[in-house]
Design a protein around this motif. Sequence first.
Motif, mmCIF file in Angstrom:
data_model
loop_
_atom_site.group_PDB
_atom_site.id
_atom_site.type_symbol
_atom_site.label_atom_id
_atom_site.label_comp_id
_atom_site.label_asym_id
_atom_site.label_seq_id
_atom_site.Cartn_x
_atom_site.Cartn_y
_atom_site.Cartn_z
ATOM 1 N N ASN A 26 -26.475 2.570 -11.202
ATOM 2 C CA ASN A 26 -27.582 2.825 -10.033
ATOM 3 C C ASN A 26 -27.333 4.356 -9.408
ATOM 4 O OD1 ASN A 26 -28.730 0.355 -10.412
ATOM 5 N ND2 ASN A 26 -27.664 -0.469 -8.900
ATOM 6 N N ARG A 27 -26.148 4.590 -9.310
ATOM 7 C CA ARG A 27 -25.739 5.918 -8.647
ATOM 8 C C ARG A 27 -26.139 6.673 -9.734
ATOM 9 N NH1 ARG A 27 -21.523 3.325 -6.175
ATOM 10 N NH2 ARG A 27 -19.692 3.767 -7.744
ATOM 11 N N GLU A 29 -28.425 6.947 -12.170
ATOM 12 C CA GLU A 29 -29.844 7.022 -12.123
ATOM 13 C C GLU A 29 -30.371 7.801 -11.140
ATOM 14 O OE1 GLU A 29 -31.832 6.289 -14.624
ATOM 15 O OE2 GLU A 29 -29.873 5.558 -15.766
ATOM 16 N N ARG A 30 -29.776 7.448 -9.886
ATOM 17 C CA ARG A 30 -30.330 8.262 -8.653
ATOM 18 C C ARG A 30 -29.804 9.734 -8.643
ATOM 19 N NH1 ARG A 30 -28.364 3.623 -5.901
ATOM 20 N NH2 ARG A 30 -26.467 4.674 -4.894
ATOM 21 N N LYS A 31 -28.527 9.813 -9.367
ATOM 22 C CA LYS A 31 -28.259 11.153 -9.442
ATOM 23 C C LYS A 31 -29.060 11.799 -10.418
ATOM 24 C CE LYS A 31 -25.368 14.944 -9.471
ATOM 25 N NZ LYS A 31 -25.279 15.615 -8.111
ATOM 26 N N LEU A 33 -32.405 11.425 -11.151
ATOM 27 C CA LEU A 33 -33.416 11.747 -10.378
ATOM 28 C C LEU A 33 -33.380 12.754 -9.355
ATOM 29 C CD1 LEU A 33 -34.703 7.862 -9.552
ATOM 30 C CD2 LEU A 33 -35.674 9.830 -11.484
ATOM 31 N N GLU A 34 -32.225 12.953 -8.730
ATOM 32 C CA GLU A 34 -31.999 13.938 -7.700
ATOM 33 C C GLU A 34 -31.906 15.491 -8.377
ATOM 34 O OE1 GLU A 34 -28.390 12.679 -5.794
ATOM 35 O OE2 GLU A 34 -29.585 11.367 -4.494
#
Length: 231
Positions: A26-27, A29-31, A33-34
């Motif tokens: 999850n981290r 994926e967030r990274k 996107l960021e």
Amino acid sequence: MTTSEPGPPGQSPVNRREPQVDLPANRRERKKLETRAALEQAALRLFAEKGYENTTVEEISAAADVAVRTFFRYFSSKQHVLFGDVAHQRISHLRAALAASPPDETPLHAVGAVLDALDLDQDEQEQIVVRLRLLEQQPSLIGMYLMLNYELRETVSEFVANRTGLPTDHFYPLLLAGAAVTSWDVALHTWLADTSGTAILADLRRTAFGALTAGLPETPTAPAVTAPPAG
């Protein structure tokens, strides 16, 4: 993670491994996107400040604090980062939605229904506004916008030709495809020019498409052909 539980009297504690939670994924994926958002923001800012032609991929990457190779993991080119997925994915979504339309639908109804289904949401509208404002500042980019419209028109005309059995250069696929793309283009520019903030993009697009297709039959017919005068 490993935890220790008391063992039997006189023996060492028993180590047990707790179940792994998929937080790292999850981290990641967030990274991603960021990073993607940082590249887009850096690119749009530099395009506005320096001009599209004068901005390099290296400068975009440096402004987003990533390596050039990272840029190309997310975008294939400067043009891709300029228009973003909201534009490029629109073509693939349009093609897939048209292909999935009921086979007994007329092309006119199918195209209209798909356009309704693919109207932009609030987030996509905000992305489009930024890019259209940039086009106003950088007229040299209009050619790329026209190329996207060309791809949209080709997608619709190919669908209509396949659905009707007509060639892609027949007047009916071309007219219907032209109406679809023009309705989108007219609605965007009318909506962007609205200073009251009351215009609704989907309503404008629907109204424009209805007006442009009012003279098109549900079933295509061949245009009248006038024989050339005898010479």
